[in-house]
Design a protein around this motif. Structure first.
Motif, mmCIF file in Angstrom:
data_model
loop_
_atom_site.group_PDB
_atom_site.id
_atom_site.type_symbol
_atom_site.label_atom_id
_atom_site.label_comp_id
_atom_site.label_asym_id
_atom_site.label_seq_id
_atom_site.Cartn_x
_atom_site.Cartn_y
_atom_site.Cartn_z
ATOM 1 N N ALA A 1 31.534 27.547 38.713
ATOM 2 C CA ALA A 1 32.868 28.031 36.910
ATOM 3 C C ALA A 1 34.097 28.889 37.129
ATOM 4 O O ALA A 1 34.013 29.083 38.405
ATOM 5 C CB ALA A 1 31.577 29.212 36.160
ATOM 6 N N PHE A 2 34.756 28.291 36.572
ATOM 7 C CA PHE A 2 36.271 28.742 37.324
ATOM 8 C C PHE A 2 37.329 28.914 36.544
ATOM 9 O O PHE A 2 36.945 27.933 35.514
ATOM 10 C CB PHE A 2 36.441 27.155 38.306
ATOM 11 N N TYR A 3 38.409 29.673 36.373
ATOM 12 C CA TYR A 3 39.801 29.594 35.344
ATOM 13 C C TYR A 3 40.037 28.182 35.639
ATOM 14 O O TYR A 3 40.031 27.228 36.791
ATOM 15 C CB TYR A 3 40.551 30.456 35.682
ATOM 16 N N ALA B 1 43.909 34.952 35.147
ATOM 17 C CA ALA B 1 42.535 34.117 35.892
ATOM 18 C C ALA B 1 42.399 33.966 37.139
ATOM 19 O O ALA B 1 42.385 33.602 38.304
ATOM 20 C CB ALA B 1 43.744 32.403 36.126
ATOM 21 N N GLU B 2 42.212 35.447 37.408
ATOM 22 C CA GLU B 2 41.137 36.254 38.529
ATOM 23 C C GLU B 2 39.912 36.439 38.220
ATOM 24 O O GLU B 2 40.085 37.140 36.844
ATOM 25 C CB GLU B 2 42.177 36.750 39.871
ATOM 26 N N SER C 1 44.486 28.058 41.236
ATOM 27 C CA SER C 1 44.114 28.741 42.354
ATOM 28 C C SER C 1 43.653 30.263 42.231
ATOM 29 O O SER C 1 43.851 31.086 41.444
ATOM 30 C CB SER C 1 45.271 29.085 43.016
ATOM 31 N N ASP C 2 42.737 30.331 42.948
ATOM 32 C CA ASP C 2 41.939 32.083 43.125
ATOM 33 C C ASP C 2 40.836 32.115 41.734
ATOM 34 O O ASP C 2 40.548 33.594 41.314
ATOM 35 C CB ASP C 2 43.505 32.466 43.327
#
Length: 432
Positions: free
Chosen positions: A153-155, A191-192, A164-165
């Motif tokens: 799962a990620f932005y 987005a972190e 990124s990150d």
């Protein structure tokens, strides 16, 4: 109280995804589960004096690199009100993969966004011959599919490209992912992954139909090497999205969760034997307490909680008077703390330990309780313990028990483990 202080409005969006059964070369088609994307407007307990807040969720679902049209009316669209069947998979096979992207439209105020998960089904759906041969006879009706599916799962941006990150979860089982985020986690417009209170709110959309801030992408894969143990299994789950108006709030209020209490006690949770003197391993077995063990000789021990639901276990089952090999026995249980767990917002693990003979209980390798030939014996006199769980994700309880050699003339030399274990996790990331 001014009008500005009352401008809090909550909108919820729910996604339920069903992953179908697994078919391997040695088996026919499996069973699948249905899936709904529900849009529920909820204003319970909130007062709307002025202004509005409406969350729309734009979604796009992919299965094996193509639009997820398997049993689905629409693999993509926007949820705002009516339910829409959009992602149901049937006959999933090792090597299959998929992804779901969620992007957010906020009308007409900035808001803090949260997401939370709930597993709604985990079914064995019977066992054919290959599955039975691989995993043995099913004892609980629960499948293994959720343990074998891997999730990232990620932005991401609107095209699904990772930011990124922006990692939220990486290479975890679906079961762990659902358990970790059952109590919710904040989404961050920067987005972190950050703790609640440190996230930035999502801005209001510039016009209807335009999304704002980073999207949330969830990718899954059933690895090629998965065996027959997942044949015919099925799993389903919900994902809720919440929006809480950002004005006059700080992002720490968690709209997802309620306080939870989970029993991790022996005889209740899935304790496993990982080592024994004669090599016996596998699921621990409940045994009838020996006449000399707690609670038979000491039913009102003050160290044992009144709501203790534990039972004595061994690798072998039967009763507590059966002779067992002398030596070292090791038992383990894994559990998952929710994503909201932190030093400031810990879960509490508490209970009591009794062993025959000596033993210790460890949380993630650190001893939290120990018994060592106390008088009266360890199996008669439990000891209490309490420990803080301060990090989210998977943790391990480990019990090490030593069965002393039988004194000369004793007809039997039993061993056993008794652990009361209760995990209490608070609702909010702060006191409210």
């Amino acid at each position: 109280m001014t009008n500005d202080n009352q401008l809090i409005d909550l909108t919820r969006r729910k996604l339920l995804i069903g992953a179908g059964a697994i078919g391997l070369a040695s088996a026919g088609a499996g069973l699948g589960t249905s899936a709904l994307f529900n849009d529920r407007e909820s204003f319970d307990g909130n007062t709307v004096v002025a202004g509005t807040l409406d969350l729309l969720v734009h979604y796009d679902a992919v299965y094996n690199g193509a639009p997820a049209e398997n049993l689905a009316e629409s693999p993509s669209g926007t949820a705002d009100g009516a339910a829409a069947l959009f992602y149901t998979l049937d006959d999933v096979k090792p090597g299959d993969s998929g992804a779901i992207e969620f992007c957010f439209e906020l009308n007409t105020n900035p808001a803090y966004l949260w997401f939370c998960t709930e597993q709604t089904a985990d079914d064995e759906n019977g066992q054919n011959e290959p599955e039975l041969e691989t995993e043995g006879a099913d004892t609980d009706g629960l499948g293994e599919l959720d343990d074998e599916i891997l999730v990232d799962a990620f932005y991401c941006d609107e095209d699904g490209a990772a930011i990124s990150d922006g990692t939220i979860a990486s290479d975890v089982s679906l079961a762990e992912f659902l358990a970790t985020y059952a109590a919710g986690a904040p989404l961050n417009a920067d987005a972190e992954a950050v703790p609640a209170g440190d996230q930035s709110p999502y801005a209001a959309s510039s016009e209807p139909g335009v999304t704002t801030g980073p999207c949330l992408c969830i990718e899954w894969e059933l690895p090629v090497g998965v065996g027959n143990e997942v044949q015919s299994d099925s799993v389903a789950f919900d994902i809720d999205f919440h929006a809480v108006q950002a004005r006059n709030t700080d992002g720490t209020e968690n709209p997802c969760c309620e306080p939870t209490t989970t029993s991790l006690s022996t005889g209740v949770a899935d304790w496993q034997v990982v080592a024994s003197p004669d090599g016996t391993t596998g699921a621990a077995q409940v045994v009838t307490a020996h006449p000399a063990w707690y609670p038979n000789v000491n039913p009102d021990d003050p160290d044992v909680p009144g709501d203790c639901d534990a039972e004595w276990i061994t690798p072998y089952g039967g009763d507590g008077e059966t002779d067992q090999p002398a030596g070292s026995y090791v038992y383990e249980l894994t559990f998952v703390a929710p994503a909201t767990t932190s030093t400031e917002n810990p879960c509490t693990l508490s209970g009591a330990l009794a062993t025959d003979n000596t033993g210790q209980l460890l949380l993630d390798g650190v001893q939290i309780a120990g018994l060592g030939n106390a008088n009266p014996a360890d199996f008669q006199d439990p000891t209490s313990y309490s420990a803080a769980v301060t990090t989210p994700g998977t943790h391990t309880l480990r019990a090490e028990v030593t069965n002393n050699p039988s004194p000369s003339g004793d007809p039997a030399n039993p061993t056993g483990l008794f652990v009361c274990a209760r995990l209490d996790c608070p609702c909010s990331v702060r006191d409210v």
